[in-house]
Design a protein around this motif. Sequence first.
Motif, PDB file in Angstrom:
ATOM      1  N   VAL A  64       0.870  -1.178   0.000  1.00 25.52           N
ATOM      2  CA  VAL A  64       0.000   0.000   0.000  1.00 25.52           C
ATOM      3  C   VAL A  64       0.905   1.225   0.000  1.00 25.52           C
ATOM      4  CG1 VAL A  64      -1.686   1.332   1.323  1.00 25.52           C
ATOM      5  CG2 VAL A  64      -1.875  -1.160   1.228  1.00 25.52           C
ATOM      6  N   HIS A  65       0.664   2.132  -0.943  1.00 25.84           N
ATOM      7  CA  HIS A  65       1.425   3.378  -1.057  1.00 25.84           C
ATOM      8  C   HIS A  65       0.475   4.526  -0.754  1.00 25.84           C
ATOM      9  CE1 HIS A  65       4.801   1.346  -3.136  1.00 25.84           C
ATOM     10  NE2 HIS A  65       3.825   0.492  -3.403  1.00 25.84           N
ATOM     11  N   PHE A  66       0.855   5.370   0.162  1.00 17.87           N
ATOM     12  CA  PHE A  66       0.018   6.494   0.605  1.00 17.87           C
ATOM     13  C   PHE A  66       0.815   7.760   0.331  1.00 17.87           C
ATOM     14  CE2 PHE A  66      -2.852   7.659   4.506  1.00 17.87           C
ATOM     15  CZ  PHE A  66      -3.668   8.403   3.682  1.00 17.87           C
ATOM     16  N   ASN A  67       0.457   8.477  -0.740  1.00 17.24           N
ATOM     17  CA  ASN A  67       1.227   9.632  -1.168  1.00 17.24           C
ATOM     18  C   ASN A  67       0.712  10.931  -0.575  1.00 17.24           C
ATOM     19  OD1 ASN A  67       3.054   8.221  -2.844  1.00 17.24           O
ATOM     20  ND2 ASN A  67       1.438   8.011  -4.364  1.00 17.24           N
ATOM     21  N   PHE A  68       1.565  11.587   0.181  1.00 17.52           N
ATOM     22  CA  PHE A  68       1.329  12.919   0.734  1.00 17.52           C
ATOM     23  C   PHE A  68       0.012  13.041   1.499  1.00 17.52           C
ATOM     24  CE2 PHE A  68       3.601  13.187  -3.374  1.00 17.52           C
ATOM     25  CZ  PHE A  68       4.874  13.364  -2.854  1.00 17.52           C
ATOM     26  N   PRO A  69      -0.211  12.146   2.474  1.00 19.80           N
ATOM     27  CA  PRO A  69      -1.458  12.215   3.242  1.00 19.80           C
ATOM     28  C   PRO A  69      -1.519  13.492   4.081  1.00 19.80           C
ATOM     29  CG  PRO A  69       0.081  10.695   4.274  1.00 19.80           C
ATOM     30  CD  PRO A  69       0.693  11.108   2.962  1.00 19.80           C
ATOM     31  N   HIS A  70      -2.674  14.151   4.051  1.00 20.99           N
ATOM     32  CA  HIS A  70      -2.847  15.363   4.857  1.00 20.99           C
ATOM     33  C   HIS A  70      -4.328  15.658   5.008  1.00 20.99           C
ATOM     34  CE1 HIS A  70      -3.946  17.843   1.355  1.00 20.99           C
ATOM     35  NE2 HIS A  70      -3.125  17.034   0.722  1.00 20.99           N
ATOM     36  N   THR A  71      -4.642  16.423   6.022  1.00 20.18           N
ATOM     37  CA  THR A  71      -6.043  16.783   6.280  1.00 20.18           C
ATOM     38  C   THR A  71      -6.411  18.106   5.629  1.00 20.18           C
ATOM     39  OG1 THR A  71      -5.444  17.871   8.345  1.00 20.18           O
ATOM     40  CG2 THR A  71      -6.083  15.544   8.478  1.00 20.18           C
ATOM     41  N   GLY A  72      -5.467  18.765   5.003  1.00 18.27           N
ATOM     42  CA  GLY A  72      -5.707  20.064   4.376  1.00 18.27           C
ATOM     43  C   GLY A  72      -5.254  21.199   5.278  1.00 18.27           C
ATOM     44  N   GLY A  73      -4.748  22.246   4.671  1.00 18.30           N
ATOM     45  CA  GLY A  73      -4.288  23.395   5.442  1.00 18.30           C
ATOM     46  C   GLY A  73      -2.918  23.166   6.045  1.00 18.30           C
ATOM     47  N   LYS A  74      -2.402  24.221   6.668  1.00 19.00           N
ATOM     48  CA  LYS A  74      -1.069  24.161   7.280  1.00 19.00           C
ATOM     49  C   LYS A  74      -1.196  24.168   8.790  1.00 19.00           C
ATOM     50  CE  LYS A  74       1.348  26.366   3.520  1.00 19.00           C
ATOM     51  NZ  LYS A  74       2.706  26.079   3.243  1.00 19.00           N
ATOM     52  N   GLY A  75      -0.169  23.652   9.449  1.00 19.83           N
ATOM     53  CA  GLY A  75      -0.117  23.712  10.900  1.00 19.83           C
ATOM     54  C   GLY A  75      -1.082  22.791  11.607  1.00 19.83           C
ATOM     55  N   SER A  78      -1.178  17.686  14.522  1.00 21.05           N
ATOM     56  CA  SER A  78      -1.886  16.696  15.346  1.00 21.05           C
ATOM     57  C   SER A  78      -2.992  16.007  14.554  1.00 21.05           C
ATOM     58  CB  SER A  78      -2.446  17.338  16.615  1.00 21.05           C
ATOM     59  OG  SER A  78      -3.356  18.369  16.292  1.00 21.05           O
ATOM     60  N   GLU A  79      -3.693  16.753  13.695  1.00 14.38           N
ATOM     61  CA  GLU A  79      -4.731  16.144  12.852  1.00 14.38           C
ATOM     62  C   GLU A  79      -4.116  15.179  11.843  1.00 14.38           C
ATOM     63  OE1 GLU A  79      -7.378  18.960  11.025  1.00 14.38           O
ATOM     64  OE2 GLU A  79      -7.613  20.081  12.899  1.00 14.38           O
ATOM     65  N   ASN A  80      -2.973  15.560  11.289  1.00 11.31           N
ATOM     66  CA  ASN A  80      -2.309  14.695  10.318  1.00 11.31           C
ATOM     67  C   ASN A  80      -1.769  13.432  10.965  1.00 11.31           C
ATOM     68  OD1 ASN A  80      -2.753  16.186   7.930  1.00 11.31           O
ATOM     69  ND2 ASN A  80      -1.174  17.631   8.536  1.00 11.31           N
ATOM     70  N   LYS A  81      -1.262  13.551  12.205  1.00 10.53           N
ATOM     71  CA  LYS A  81      -0.806  12.362  12.924  1.00 10.53           C
ATOM     72  C   LYS A  81      -1.970  11.419  13.196  1.00 10.53           C
ATOM     73  CE  LYS A  81       3.263  14.315  15.161  1.00 10.53           C
ATOM     74  NZ  LYS A  81       3.873  14.688  16.448  1.00 10.53           N
ATOM     75  N   LEU A  82      -3.123  11.974  13.548  1.00  5.30           N
ATOM     76  CA  LEU A  82      -4.325  11.154  13.761  1.00  5.30           C
ATOM     77  C   LEU A  82      -4.743  10.477  12.459  1.00  5.30           C
ATOM     78  CD1 LEU A  82      -6.597  10.213  15.665  1.00  5.30           C
ATOM     79  CD2 LEU A  82      -7.834  12.310  15.054  1.00  5.30           C
ATOM     80  N   LEU A  83      -4.693  11.208  11.366  1.00  6.89           N
ATOM     81  CA  LEU A  83      -5.009  10.640  10.050  1.00  6.89           C
ATOM     82  C   LEU A  83      -4.112   9.433   9.769  1.00  6.89           C
ATOM     83  CD1 LEU A  83      -6.204  10.709   7.093  1.00  6.89           C
ATOM     84  CD2 LEU A  83      -4.324  12.257   6.563  1.00  6.89           C
ATOM     85  N   LEU A  84      -2.815   9.593   9.995  1.00  9.37           N
ATOM     86  CA  LEU A  84      -1.892   8.484   9.746  1.00  9.37           C
ATOM     87  C   LEU A  84      -2.162   7.310  10.667  1.00  9.37           C
ATOM     88  CD1 LEU A  84       1.453  10.371   9.098  1.00  9.37           C
ATOM     89  CD2 LEU A  84       0.116   9.048   7.457  1.00  9.37           C
ATOM     90  N   ARG A  85      -2.382   7.578  11.960  1.00 11.65           N
ATOM     91  CA  ARG A  85      -2.626   6.480  12.907  1.00 11.65           C
ATOM     92  C   ARG A  85      -3.869   5.689  12.515  1.00 11.65           C
ATOM     93  NH1 ARG A  85      -3.476   8.896  17.629  1.00 11.65           N
ATOM     94  NH2 ARG A  85      -5.642   8.336  17.867  1.00 11.65           N
TER      95      ARG A  85
END
Length: 121
Positions: A64-75, A78-85
């Motif tokens: 599984v390849h997950f390219n540039f995962p993000h929740t949108g926006g900067k800063g 913590s939301e991005n870490k939750l997304l990854l977890r």
Amino acid sequence: LISNNVNLSLTSTVFLSEEQLIITYNESVKENIATLKNKAVNVLFEIDATNLSSRVCERRYDSVHFNFPHTGGKGKISENKLLLRKSFENILKILNPLGNIEISLLPGQGGTPADGEKTSS
């Protein structure tokens, strides 16, 4: 790989609907979608990696390849870490026992001192 006639079964997923994807990235994305489908890639829209649907879970994956995962926006580290977890928890359900997960991140996207850029939580 597909162009070189390597025997693969590929699935490509995106969080957005096909219509949202075209609006967000312009009409040229239609050509990319068509190319994938013409190469027998299973293209799935509206797939949330934190809550994988039965359309993805009907099989096991070797990689599984997950390219540039993000929740949108900067800063929003913590939301991005939750997304990854949450994504890892779900991906493990569809991954073969000896499978692998590869994540592509931009500089600074990891939210750690190793990034070398100042980020906020």
